[in-house]
Write a protein that holds these residues in place. Structure first.
Motif, PDB file in Angstrom:
ATOM      1  N   SER A 155      68.777 -39.069  15.492  1.00  0.00           N
ATOM      2  CA  SER A 155      68.844 -38.068  14.671  1.00  0.00           C
ATOM      3  C   SER A 155      67.588 -37.996  13.855  1.00  0.00           C
ATOM      4  N   GLY A 156      66.899 -38.865  14.010  1.00  0.00           N
ATOM      5  CA  GLY A 156      65.483 -39.076  12.980  1.00  0.00           C
ATOM      6  C   GLY A 156      65.670 -39.770  11.873  1.00  0.00           C
ATOM      7  N   TRP A 157      66.782 -40.667  11.953  1.00  0.00           N
ATOM      8  CA  TRP A 157      67.369 -41.547  10.916  1.00  0.00           C
ATOM      9  C   TRP A 157      67.672 -40.896   9.768  1.00  0.00           C
ATOM     10  N   SER A 183      68.931 -50.398  13.681  1.00  0.00           N
ATOM     11  CA  SER A 183      69.963 -49.195  13.282  1.00  0.00           C
ATOM     12  C   SER A 183      71.241 -49.716  13.213  1.00  0.00           C
ATOM     13  N   ARG A 184      71.550 -50.881  13.920  1.00  0.00           N
ATOM     14  CA  ARG A 184      72.988 -51.274  13.797  1.00  0.00           C
ATOM     15  C   ARG A 184      73.254 -51.812  12.614  1.00  0.00           C
ATOM     16  N   VAL A 185      72.453 -52.616  12.110  1.00  0.00           N
ATOM     17  CA  VAL A 185      72.728 -53.086  10.626  1.00  0.00           C
ATOM     18  C   VAL A 185      72.786 -52.102   9.559  1.00  0.00           C
ATOM     19  N   PHE A 186      72.072 -51.084   9.664  1.00  0.00           N
ATOM     20  CA  PHE A 186      72.326 -50.060   8.568  1.00  0.00           C
ATOM     21  C   PHE A 186      73.452 -49.246   8.866  1.00  0.00           C
ATOM     22  N   VAL A 187      73.791 -48.964   9.881  1.00  0.00           N
ATOM     23  CA  VAL A 187      74.887 -48.045  10.246  1.00  0.00           C
ATOM     24  C   VAL A 187      76.337 -48.714   9.900  1.00  0.00           C
ATOM     25  N   ASN A 188      76.163 -50.346  10.103  1.00  0.00           N
ATOM     26  CA  ASN A 188      77.178 -50.969   9.744  1.00  0.00           C
ATOM     27  C   ASN A 188      77.397 -50.994   8.038  1.00  0.00           C
ATOM     28  N   ASN A 214      66.954 -37.139   0.758  1.00  0.00           N
ATOM     29  CA  ASN A 214      67.370 -37.587   2.117  1.00  0.00           C
ATOM     30  C   ASN A 214      66.136 -37.973   2.984  1.00  0.00           C
ATOM     31  N   PHE A 215      65.473 -38.915   2.567  1.00  0.00           N
ATOM     32  CA  PHE A 215      64.344 -39.448   3.136  1.00  0.00           C
ATOM     33  C   PHE A 215      64.916 -40.054   4.449  1.00  0.00           C
ATOM     34  N   PRO A 216      64.455 -39.885   5.550  1.00  0.00           N
ATOM     35  CA  PRO A 216      64.856 -40.592   6.853  1.00  0.00           C
ATOM     36  C   PRO A 216      64.621 -42.257   6.498  1.00  0.00           C
ATOM     37  N   LYS A 256      51.404 -57.142  20.434  1.00  0.00           N
ATOM     38  CA  LYS A 256      49.992 -57.410  20.196  1.00  0.00           C
ATOM     39  C   LYS A 256      48.988 -56.036  19.682  1.00  0.00           C
ATOM     40  N   ASP A 257      49.685 -54.898  19.837  1.00  0.00           N
ATOM     41  CA  ASP A 257      49.053 -53.554  19.389  1.00  0.00           C
ATOM     42  C   ASP A 257      49.314 -53.546  17.937  1.00  0.00           C
ATOM     43  N   LEU A 258      50.294 -54.308  17.255  1.00  0.00           N
ATOM     44  CA  LEU A 258      50.753 -54.089  15.944  1.00  0.00           C
ATOM     45  C   LEU A 258      49.955 -54.666  14.921  1.00  0.00           C
ATOM     46  N   PRO A 259      49.351 -54.273  13.824  1.00  0.00           N
ATOM     47  CA  PRO A 259      48.751 -55.034  12.902  1.00  0.00           C
ATOM     48  C   PRO A 259      49.609 -56.262  12.635  1.00  0.00           C
ATOM     49  N   LYS A 260      49.084 -57.403  12.231  1.00  0.00           N
ATOM     50  CA  LYS A 260      49.797 -58.592  11.833  1.00  0.00           C
ATOM     51  C   LYS A 260      49.831 -58.439  10.183  1.00  0.00           C
ATOM     52  N   ASN A 261      50.614 -57.685   9.928  1.00  0.00           N
ATOM     53  CA  ASN A 261      50.800 -57.523   8.313  1.00  0.00           C
ATOM     54  C   ASN A 261      52.156 -56.618   8.171  1.00  0.00           C
ATOM     55  N   ARG A 262      52.560 -56.510   6.998  1.00  0.00           N
ATOM     56  CA  ARG A 262      53.757 -55.640   6.738  1.00  0.00           C
ATOM     57  C   ARG A 262      54.016 -54.473   7.408  1.00  0.00           C
ATOM     58  N   LEU A 263      52.859 -53.608   7.417  1.00  0.00           N
ATOM     59  CA  LEU A 263      52.981 -52.532   8.258  1.00  0.00           C
ATOM     60  C   LEU A 263      53.282 -52.609   9.608  1.00  0.00           C
ATOM     61  N   GLY A 264      52.767 -53.630  10.312  1.00  0.00           N
ATOM     62  CA  GLY A 264      53.343 -53.897  11.594  1.00  0.00           C
ATOM     63  C   GLY A 264      54.491 -54.400  11.746  1.00  0.00           C
ATOM     64  N   LEU A 265      55.036 -55.103  10.638  1.00  0.00           N
ATOM     65  CA  LEU A 265      56.215 -55.619  10.924  1.00  0.00           C
ATOM     66  C   LEU A 265      57.399 -54.582  10.669  1.00  0.00           C
ATOM     67  N   VAL A 266      57.074 -53.620   9.773  1.00  0.00           N
ATOM     68  CA  VAL A 266      58.191 -52.390   9.839  1.00  0.00           C
ATOM     69  C   VAL A 266      58.081 -51.581  10.813  1.00  0.00           C
ATOM     70  N   GLU A 267      57.093 -51.498  11.711  1.00  0.00           N
ATOM     71  CA  GLU A 267      56.776 -50.704  12.672  1.00  0.00           C
ATOM     72  C   GLU A 267      57.435 -51.230  14.050  1.00  0.00           C
ATOM     73  N   TRP A 268      57.668 -53.003  13.873  1.00  0.00           N
ATOM     74  CA  TRP A 268      58.483 -53.382  14.937  1.00  0.00           C
ATOM     75  C   TRP A 268      59.907 -53.339  14.555  1.00  0.00           C
ATOM     76  N   ALA A 269      60.140 -53.306  13.490  1.00  0.00           N
ATOM     77  CA  ALA A 269      61.549 -52.955  13.071  1.00  0.00           C
ATOM     78  C   ALA A 269      62.168 -51.780  13.584  1.00  0.00           C
ATOM     79  N   PHE A 270      61.183 -50.779  13.521  1.00  0.00           N
ATOM     80  CA  PHE A 270      61.929 -49.315  13.833  1.00  0.00           C
ATOM     81  C   PHE A 270      61.457 -48.967  15.397  1.00  0.00           C
TER      82      PHE A 270
END
Length: 781
Positions: free
Chosen positions: A531-533, A485-490, A282-284, A463-477
């Protein structure tokens, strides 16, 4: 509709199975049809909404010529923004397409109501037209002020108050309040709760992908275990991770070969073991995705985090000599970009690879800004030919015995050999420049270099996020992200109910379907994030609802109002996914080997398929069927060759895994009925179960009842019991007259066969084959 068959009156098995085939096809066709003549056209609402009433009309009929794509825009007119729609017309500075509050001065109204074919819009040559209702909607919207709203999916979800219900026994949780309110709006009332047998089978299939055991059926029916206890039981089973992993393997393009012409084996299966492990632990959801998208970019990534990034490398990879390296390298980056946009954003951004999106406010520059996040890897378009003994492409990691005895102990590795897995990595000492590719062509970069960036229309990249995939996923969450959240719940809702709250689960954009229950979707999206995903908590919330527990019975009145069950006044009848049909047969017969994880296996397959294709190299040139326990593994472990996927899966609409796929079709074809009647696995399972029941239960009525419970999850009704006993008696007589036929019918499959009591066993086997061919056997009701 109930279709009854009296096998006693039939002369032989061939006639019986032929009729059964025709009835099976007829039943599923009748079940899936909708009565279009009973469709009730909606009336004009008091308050017309741009998002829910007007934009779908404009998107279908106008945006191709008057939308976001500047290259295709006609007459300089843009109708997808208020600035464009309110502006003066290019050819008439005193005219305006839309004048808020004044439909009589709006050129749009003049054009759509015009009877002059040279003036009317949409133009005659487009083969598009507006209904009278659509024209009146646009007119009323303009008269009400022509207020443009930001696309609903680009606004962060907000929890609205749960509607109150007058049915006190209906509201088990918040889901029910939203669903019941929508039913009432459409003149519907909910179905009663389904019978216990159907409920338990439904729950077991949804949470584990397996039918309930006889013991579970009796325990639940007797009241020994409650509904909540059964939910917790199934969520705790290792089979839960296997069931949910099926969805994610479609999304992540998992397969066991590289694809393209010179198709050879690759060893990405440790990634599949990780996905199953992550769901069972049950990884979040945020952790689950961060590891896969950017685990290699963590400050000190461990071996498990690196393995998770295989998600990015599951795309097809060429092994063909003589290809152009850069062409295929670009193709791999495009695949990663498109996969991210579909599974995280629910957007069809791949349309912007060649030009600005025609319908969504996504430009070609937006697309390549996102592409830049994935364009900094050292992977090559072509690394080596199909003869290479390494079953992965660089960058890769080796999984050895030390790993499987340590942090990667969830990997089921049967021997001590090292396994190569393709993983993700960025260039260490440089950054590859990204450009817009003219018409999407790999060798046609244009303009200035681009920086990694997300579309502002969805959410600006901080601008505070790193311009890489780690920053991209932080942006997404981020808490205010409108889509993740909408897309996964769906997707989870779709897995359970067959159709998402947004029916177009891969397209939340302007051409996608509107949510059927927008308030419920947003409530669940926010609840999931708060719920903490927690994925298991989300699933438990859904299956605990009264909405989920409704009967699937259909009345004429309900069918007339809601033929597609859009408003959920009944539970949908859904045919099982391809892999789960196999699992049901194996589990109910006792053949299932419930080993968790491990390399993919090659079960029975018609001879000559691979050999007739020139797409395989090396081990994949010839189909080498596995033996022993490997023949009886779950469908999730079936070997998938991208250039020639398993026919047993494709017949039942399995994914071929060559691209990211967020939903599967459900078709009904004669081939499906023929497969169930002739598949060696179904026949072998029927023989094995018959042998077991003949040995353990001397009474044929008890044996048939036990087979019925195992396959259908319930005891047979008296009428069903008599029909099956009659068929059994007919088969006994047939085999007594031809004992050599009885003995020969048991020579099926590679599991050891017992010829003791061959006549009884062969007769019971035919009864079990008939049960496996019932619609109810492969349908979640």
């Amino acid at each position: 509709m109930v279709i009854k068959v009296n096998p006693v009156g039939l002369k032989n098995k061939a006639v019986f199975t032929s009729i059964l085939t025709m009835l099976f096809i007829a039943a599923v066709a009748l079940n899936s049809c909708s009565n279009e003549n009973n469709y009730k056209q909606a009336s004009i609402p008091d308050q017309v909404s741009y998002n829910f009433h007007i934009r779908p009309i404009l998107s279908d009929n106008c945006f191709a010529c008057h939308g976001p794509d500047a290259n295709k825009r006609e007459a300089g007119l843009r109708l997808d923004t208020e600035v464009g729609a309110y502006a003066a017309l290019n050819d008439n500075p005193n005219g305006h397409a839309i004048v808020p509050g004044k439909s009589n001065q709006s050129e749009v109204i003049a054009r759509i109501f015009s009877e002059d074919v040279t003036e009317t819009m949409p133009p005659l040559e487009s083969n598009l037209s507006l209904s009278d209702q659509e024209k009146q909607l646009i007119k009323k919207w303009i008269d009400q002020g022509a207020i443009y709203e930001k696309h609903w999916a680009f606004e962060p979800p907000v929890k609205k108050d749960i509607p109150l219900s007058s049915l006190s026994d209906w509201n088990q949780n918040p889901i029910d309040g939203f669903v019941l309110a929508k039913m009432k709006e459409n003149g519907l009332t909910p179905n009663p709760k389904a019978k216990k047998n159907f409920l338990l089978k439904r729950l077991s299939l949804d949470l584990t992908g397996l039918p309930p055991t006889s013991e579970e059926v009796r325990s639940f029916n007797s009241g020994e275990k409650s509904w909540e206890q059964m939910i917790d039981l199934y969520l705790s089973k290792p089979a839960y991770g296997e069931k949910l992993a099926l969805l994610w393997l479609d999304i992540s393009r998992y397969a066991d070969s590289f694809g393209y012409q010179n198709d050879n084996i690759r060893t990405q299966w440790p990634y599949r073991d990780w996905v199953i492990h992550a769901f069972n632990k049950n990884f979040p959801y945020d952790k689950f995705l961060k590891w896969q998208l950017a685990g290699d970019l963590f400050p000190e990534p461990n071996r498990e985090q690196l393995l998770a990034t295989a998600f990015n490398r599951n795309h097809k990879i060429t092994e063909e000599e003589g290809v152009i390296h850069e062409e295929y390298r670009v193709e791999y980056v495009l695949d990663k970009t498109n996969t991210f946009s579909k599974v995280i954003l629910g957007m069809t951004m791949e349309c912007a690879q060649c030009h600005d999106h025609k319908y969504d406010p996504i430009s070609q520059k937006d697309y390549y800004n996102l592409y830049a996040f994935f364009n900094n890897t050292p992977e090559k378009g072509f690394e080596g030919g199909a003869g290479s003994p390494v079953r992965a492409k660089s960058p890769l990691m080796w999984v050895d015995t030390e790993d499987t005895e340590g942090i990667l102990n969830f990997i089921n590795h049967p021997d001590s050999n090292k396994i190569a897995v393709s993983i993700m990595q960025d260039l260490k000492d440089s950054i590859r420049p990204t450009f817009i590719l003219d018409r999407g062509i790999y060798d046609a970069p244009t303009g200035e270099p681009l920086n990694p960036k997300t579309p502002d229309i969805i959410k600006p990249f901080s601008k505070d996020l790193p311009k890489n995939r780690l920053g991209l996923v932080e942006w997404a969450f981020a808490e205010d992200h409108p889509l993740t959240s909408r897309v996964f719940v769906n997707l989870i809702w779709q897995e359970i109910f067959g159709v998402g709250l947004v029916p177009s689960s891969g397209d939340f954009g302007m051409q996608g379907k509107l949510p059927t229950h927008p308030e419920l979707l947003d409530w669940l999206a926010v609840e999931f994030r708060e719920s903490g995903w927690d994925i298991k908590q989300l699933i438990k919330l859904i299956v605990s609802s009264t909405t989920y527990q409704q009967s699937s019975a259909i009345s004429k009145e309900t069918l007339a109002i809601d033929p597609d069950n859009t408003y959920l006044s009944r539970f949908p009848r859904l045919r099982l996914h391809a892999e789960l049909i196999r699992d049901m047969v194996l589990a109910s017969s006792g053949l299932l080997v419930d080993e968790l994880g491990g390399p993919s296996v090659k079960p029975y397959q018609p001879e000559g398929l691979w050999e007739a294709s020139s797409s395989g190299r090396g081990e994949l040139n010839i189909y080498r069927q596995d033996k022993g326990d490997k023949l009886y593994r779950r469908g999730i472990y079936t070997f998938i060759k991208l250039t020639l996927p398993p026919p047993s899966l494709l017949i039942f609409d399995g994914s071929n895994r060559d691209i990211c796929q967020v939903n599967r079709n459900r078709t009904n074809t004669p081939l499906q009925a023929l497969a169930l009647l002739n598949d060696p696995l179904v026949l072998e399972a029927s023989r094995v179960l018959a042998e077991k029941l003949v040995h353990e239960l001397k009474d044929e009525e008890a044996a048939i009842a036990e087979a019925f419970v195992r396959i259908l999850g319930r005891l047979p009704k008296n009428e069903e019991n008599q029909l099956l006993l009659g068929f059994y008696a007919e088969e006994v007589l047939r085999f007594e007259n031809s004992p050599e036929i009885a003995s020969g019918s048991l020579d099926i499959g590679e599991s050891p066969a017992s010829k003791k009591e061959a006549v009884r066993t062969a007769a019971l086997m035919q009864v079990i084959v008939a049960l496996y061919n019932l619609e109810e056997a492969i349908t979640k009701t």
